[in-house]
Design a protein around this motif. Structure first.
Motif: not given
Ligand code: PEP
Ligand code: MG
Length: 554
Positions: A47-48, A55-56, A72-73, A77-78
């Motif tokens: 998950n991390k 994020k990248s 969207i990314f 992530r959220m």
């Protein structure tokens, strides 16, 4: 009530709930673990990593396509950082003591389902985002987990909570054998043909099945609905009304009566009116089928499709594993003949670990004896297991997809090597085991006189012989209307094979589905067929037919 028509495969009737199997859905195996903490750790790490990947991706998209499109990314992530989602995955792993990938998959499905049910179309669309990010985490878990868990057979099964009618667009044989046999009431498939391997599996399980079902929307919308599946008439009634129920209760009673009548043929001979004894054997794919064969009074096993041993494993079955299975089959059958076919992998029967290339024409491709000759180490392992098991019963070996005498000689040579190796190693084995050949191609039938000099017996695989003679793919529903199982060309090839093989003093049987077709039983016997090998569930019906037929020989 909705009525759906298809092609009948096994003539029985069942009533039950439909379970739709969606093969387009990524499928994650579920297995139990003694160490759920390790699985939670695996999940947290994956998950991390997924969060950092997203994020990248966000940063890159921000620079390339602007904030609005990059959002969207961030949304993805959220989802991964959502406390409820995380709690739900970890709780499932801990409570059910299961693998992380499965828990993420199930949680993703649950959350996606919640979004799907919302009114707003924006929220509905979030469902696919959840599936997307779950998939990302699952892939990361799987990468870490590549070493492979030791998944036992029970864990490899696809779970069915209650007995159900399995519906699908299509099912591969390897999918099919992963469903728990005791929970399957019947099959309904949009694709396939009565001679496809999945249909053959339904026949060997003696459960009603219909294939090539005409339904514009497919079968998916009927998931969870109740159906009457009439394998006799090739029809299914979804959400049947009371009238239909009572009609079918009566039909089921009639079928029960007929089964009782057929049971009186147990212990009787399979002999024609004019005294020709036909060997009535069973086609099987596993030990459960062997039990069914014995229950239905099979006089032997005419075809053990050993490739199912390969399909149900995640890796090549070892010599020891195979030896144990073959030995059990032979011991169960006592002194009765057991014909085990060497692996017929390829075409629609594929196992990942063989690493077979995708082919333009798989049915005309790299399959069966072609694989065995070019990768002899695979055949050698199987033959070692067979020759060793041979001392426990009355074994014969059958080679599929032969098209030339040289191929038989090559297999005999490998068999010779296997026997001398076993001898050198001081391992017990049976020296004399008959080697037979399948007639599954027009080529084999046309040169059956030559093949007859090299093989000890023959078995006609009419499923493949028909597809290759008529150029009609047995998997393809679109060409089914052109398929005539009683085409004269097929019977000509059978007749000429029987004649040529008898001239050499050898015997010949039919183990393809035509052998189970009571409309042609007498015709086959008149052509000289010595053996019929059929699914256990139809053995007694064929015995009845044989006893009503004349061979015309006397
Ligand atoms: C056949 O082709 O008729 C046969 C018995 O083999 P399979 O169905 O396994 O291809
Ligand atoms: Mg075949």
């Amino acid at each position: 009530m909705v009525t759906l028509y298809g092609k009948s495969v096994f003539k029985d009737i069942c009533i039950g709930k439909i379970h739709y199997y969606d093969q387009d859905e990524p499928r994650i195996e579920r297995y139990n673990t003694d160490n759920p903490e390790k699985e939670i750790e695996l999940y947290r790490e994956a998950n991390k990593k997924a969060v950092s990947q997203l994020k990248s991706l966000y940063d890159k998209a921000l620079a390339d396509i602007g904030a609005e499109n990059a959002a969207i990314f961030d949304a993805h992530r959220m989802i991964l950082e959502d406390g409820e989602f995380i709690k739900s995955v970890e709780k499932m792993i801990a409570d059910e003591k299961i693998n992380a990938a499965y828990a993420v998959w199930q949680t993703g499905k649950k959350f996606a389902g919640m979004f799907q049910e919302m009114d707003s179309s924006y929220m509905k669309e979030r469902a696919s985002d959840i599936e997307d990010v779950s998939g990302r985490v699952i892939r990361l878990i799987s990468d870490k987990d590549k070493a492979g868990q030791d998944i036992n057979d029970a864990d490899k099964l696809i779970k069915l909570d209650e007995p159900a009618i399995l519906a699908a667009r299509n099912l591969t044989p390897s999918d099919t054998i992963r469903f728990p046999g005791d929970k399957l009431l019947g099959f309904m498939l949009e694709q396939g043909s009565p001679d496809s391997h999945t249909s053959i599996l339904a026949k060997s399980m003696a459960i009603p099945a219909i294939v090539s079902i005409e339904s514009i929307e497919g079968l998916k919308p009927y998931d969870g609905h109740t159906a009457i599946l009439d394998g006799e008439n090739g029809v299914a009634y979804i959400d049947p009304d009371e009238e239909m129920y009572s009609e079918y209760r009566e039909k089921i009673n009639k079928i029960q009566k007929r089964k009782k009548e057929l049971n009186t043929l147990k212990g009787k001979e399979s002999i024609t009116l004019d005294g020709k004894k036909i060997r009535l054997y069973a086609n099987v794919g596993n030990l459960r089928d062997v039990e069914a064969a014995i229950m239905n009074d099979a006089e032997g096993i005419g075809l053990f499709r050993s490739e199912f041993l390969y399909l149900e494993n995640n890796d090549f079955p070892t010599e020891e594993h195979q030896f144990n299975v073959y030995r059990q089959v032979l011991e169960k059958m006592g002194d009765k003949k057991v014909i085990i076919r060497t692996l017929d992998i390829g075409a629609d029967k594929k196992a990942d670990y063989f690493r077979l290339e995708d082919e333009e024409n798989p049915a005309l491709g790299y399959r069966a004896v072609r694989i065995c000759i070019s990768r002899p180490e695979i055949l050698k392992t199987q033959l070692r297991a067979l020759y060793r098991a041979g001392i426990y019963g009355n074994l014969s070996i059958l080679i599929p997809m032969i098209i030339a005498p040289e191929e038989i000689l090559m297999v005999r040579e490998i068999a010779g090597q296997v026997k001398s190796e076993l001898k050198q190693e001081g391992i017990a084995y049976k020296e004399e085991v008959e080697i037979g050949v399948m007639i599954e191609t027009p080529a084999a039938a046309l040169i059956s006189d030559k093949l007859a000099k090299e093989a000890d017996f023959f078995s006609i695989g009419t499923n493949d012989l028909s597809q290759y003679t008529l150029a009609i793919d047995r998997q393809n529903r679109n060409v089914q209307p052109f398929f005539n199982p009683h085409h004269d060309a097929i019977f000509k090839l059978i007749e000429m094979s029987a004649e040529a093989i008898h001239k050499e003093g050898k015997w010949i049987g039919v183990c393809g589905e035509l052998g189970a077709d009571t409309e042609v039983t007498e015709r086959l016997i008149k052509m000289g067929i010595d053996e019929l090998s059929v699914s256990p569930g139809v053995l007694l019906e064929i015995r009845e037919k044989i006893r009503e037929s004349s061979s015309g020989e006397s």
